[in-house]
Design a protein around this motif. Structure first.
Motif, short mmCIF file in Angstrom:
data_model
loop_
_atom_site.label_atom_id
_atom_site.label_comp_id
_atom_site.label_asym_id
_atom_site.label_seq_id
_atom_site.Cartn_x
_atom_site.Cartn_y
_atom_site.Cartn_z
N LEU A 241 1.10 -0.83 0.47
CA LEU A 241 -0.02 0.32 0.23
C LEU A 241 1.08 1.03 -0.34
N ILE A 242 0.95 1.93 -0.79
CA ILE A 242 1.94 3.02 -1.42
C ILE A 242 0.52 4.06 -1.07
N VAL A 243 1.68 5.21 -0.08
CA VAL A 243 0.72 6.19 -0.50
C VAL A 243 2.29 7.94 -1.01
N ASP A 244 1.39 8.45 -1.40
CA ASP A 244 2.48 10.40 -0.84
C ASP A 244 2.08 11.40 -0.67
N ASP A 245 2.16 11.65 0.05
CA ASP A 245 1.29 12.86 1.14
C ASP A 245 -0.05 12.88 0.84
N GLN A 246 -0.35 11.66 1.78
CA GLN A 246 -2.04 11.49 1.06
C GLN A 246 -2.97 11.47 2.56
N PRO A 247 -4.13 11.58 2.92
CA PRO A 247 -5.23 12.51 4.03
C PRO A 247 -4.65 11.09 4.34
N LEU A 248 -4.21 10.98 5.70
CA LEU A 248 -4.55 9.87 6.22
C LEU A 248 -5.91 9.41 6.41
N GLY A 249 -7.10 10.07 6.17
CA GLY A 249 -7.79 9.45 6.26
C GLY A 249 -8.51 9.05 5.22
N GLY A 261 -13.61 -7.11 11.56
CA GLY A 261 -13.12 -5.93 13.05
C GLY A 261 -13.56 -4.15 12.23
N LEU A 262 -13.80 -3.62 13.62
CA LEU A 262 -13.88 -1.93 13.79
C LEU A 262 -12.75 -1.39 13.95
N LEU A 263 -12.37 -0.42 12.82
CA LEU A 263 -11.73 0.72 12.61
C LEU A 263 -12.38 2.10 12.79
N ARG A 264 -11.56 2.96 13.74
CA ARG A 264 -12.28 3.49 13.68
C ARG A 264 -11.36 4.98 13.86
N TRP A 265 -11.76 6.60 14.02
CA TRP A 265 -10.07 7.71 14.15
C TRP A 265 -10.73 8.35 14.84
N ASP A 266 -10.37 9.03 15.24
CA ASP A 266 -11.61 10.89 15.56
C ASP A 266 -11.10 11.78 13.92
N PRO A 267 -12.00 12.22 13.83
CA PRO A 267 -12.27 13.50 12.99
C PRO A 267 -11.26 14.38 12.41
N GLU A 270 -8.35 12.99 10.04
CA GLU A 270 -8.42 13.30 8.73
C GLU A 270 -7.72 13.67 8.33
N GLN A 271 -7.25 14.93 7.96
CA GLN A 271 -6.54 15.91 6.97
C GLN A 271 -4.50 15.42 7.53
N SER A 307 -9.58 1.85 17.89
CA SER A 307 -9.41 3.16 17.03
C SER A 307 -8.19 3.76 17.87
N LEU A 308 -8.14 5.28 16.17
CA LEU A 308 -7.56 6.77 16.45
C LEU A 308 -7.43 7.45 16.83
N THR A 309 -6.79 7.94 18.27
CA THR A 309 -7.03 9.25 18.33
C THR A 309 -5.76 10.47 18.66
#
Length: 315
Positions: A241-249, A261-267, A270-271, A307-309
């Motif tokens: 999985l390759i990303v280049d300056d991509q938003p974390l969301g 399962g569940l993967l959730r993150w704080d809004p 996102e950026q 979850s990610l915070t």
């Protein structure tokens, strides 16, 4: 059901299945039990789905395993053996029902399919190479000289040596001696050509030809304008999985496809910008790398509830 509504229904079923699994595994503490009650109270659809799942669990708990298998399974010895094992170990049949909602019945009965996080490669009868990405289902027909494949759900990569037709829900993709990657999405099937040429025939509208290095979306009503992409860039076929300056969301939404399962993150996360190359075979390591390089924390309630915070600042 419209495509957005179908996607929403699948997501709701997925959430209900995960809550049910956590509850029956004895994983819910007081806080999580309260969160489940809030989830059920979110809408009438949430509560109705929960009640139906619990009702199915009670019904199937009293069904003898052989009878349940006969009712649920088609004549497939391997699949019957798996279901017998599931029933023998007391697996939750409501989860199976919810799974049918999340992955359509055609997906469960497909000739080939992969589970969440699984990837699979094989050689077709004509010598073409087929790869299935996570949560993918396909049907094959190579009898009597036919060269036909149906993409039921998910994402595939093909490296063909002869003529081949791929049926999608929105139309037909024809190719010969070509390389192509196809991914079903709510808005249509995204087709990326890595070698040769392919023809995209929507259910309504004229056919469109794509060349190597071009990508377009095939929908029932037509084909979007093609866009260039780097056909040599490694991707999921190589387990990357390759990303280049991509938003974390965006990265997390893609990563969620490979994690059960569940993967959730704080809004608020996102950026955050992310650049890197990640191994899809170890999604826990990907989360650890993100925590090491970005101002975030990863919380594991269970292996299947993460979850990610934002990372707390130390005064």
């Amino acid at each position: 059901m419209s495509a957005p509504a179908e996607v929403g229904a699948r997501q709701l079923a997925r959430e209900a299945a995960q809550w049910l699994a956590l509850q029956d595994a004895g994983q819910l503490d007081t806080e999580q039990a309260a969160a489940l009650q809030r989830w059920r109270a979110r809408s009438a659809a949430h509560e109705a789905l929960w009640q139906k799942a619990e009702g199915l669990r009670q019904r199937f708990a009293q069904v003898p395993a052989p009878l349940a298998v006969a009712c649920l399974d088609r004549p497939d010895p391997d699949r019957r053996r798996v279901l017998e094992q599931m029933l023998g170990f007391g697996a939750l049949l409501p989860l199976a029902w919810l799974g049918y909602r999340q992955l359509p019945l055609d997906g469960w009965r497909a000739d080939l399919r992969t589970a969440t996080g699984e990837r699979r490669g094989l050689t077709l009868p004509d010598g073409s190479r087929l790869q299935l990405n996570t949560a993918t289902a396909v049907n094959l027909d190579f009898a009597e000289g036919r060269h036909w494949l149906q993409l039921v759900q998910g994402e595939i990569a093909l490296d063909t040596v002869g003529p081949l037709q791929v049926q999608t829900r929105d139309g037909l993709v024809r190719m010969q001696g070509a390389g192509v990657c196809m991914r079903e999405r709510a808005q249509g099937c995204v087709v990326s050509v890595t070698r040769g040429q392919v023809s995209l025939q929507p259910l309504a509208g004229p056919a469109v030809r794509l060349e190597a290095g071009q990508r377009a979306t095939l929908s029932a009503s037509g084909v979007t304008a093609s866009q260039p992409f780097d056909a040599q860039l490694p991707g999921w076929q190589q387990g990357l999985l390759i990303v280049d300056d991509q938003p974390l969301g965006d990265l997390l939404r893609e990563l969620d496809r490979y994690r059960p399962g569940l993967l959730r993150w704080d809004p608020a996360l996102e950026q955050l910008a992310v650049t890197g190359t990640f191994q899809l075979d170890d999604t826990d390591r990907i989360l650890a790398l993100l925590a090491a390089s970005l101002p975030l924390q990863v919380h594991y309630r269970t292996r299947y509830w993460v979850s990610l915070t934002p990372r707390k600042k130390i005064a």
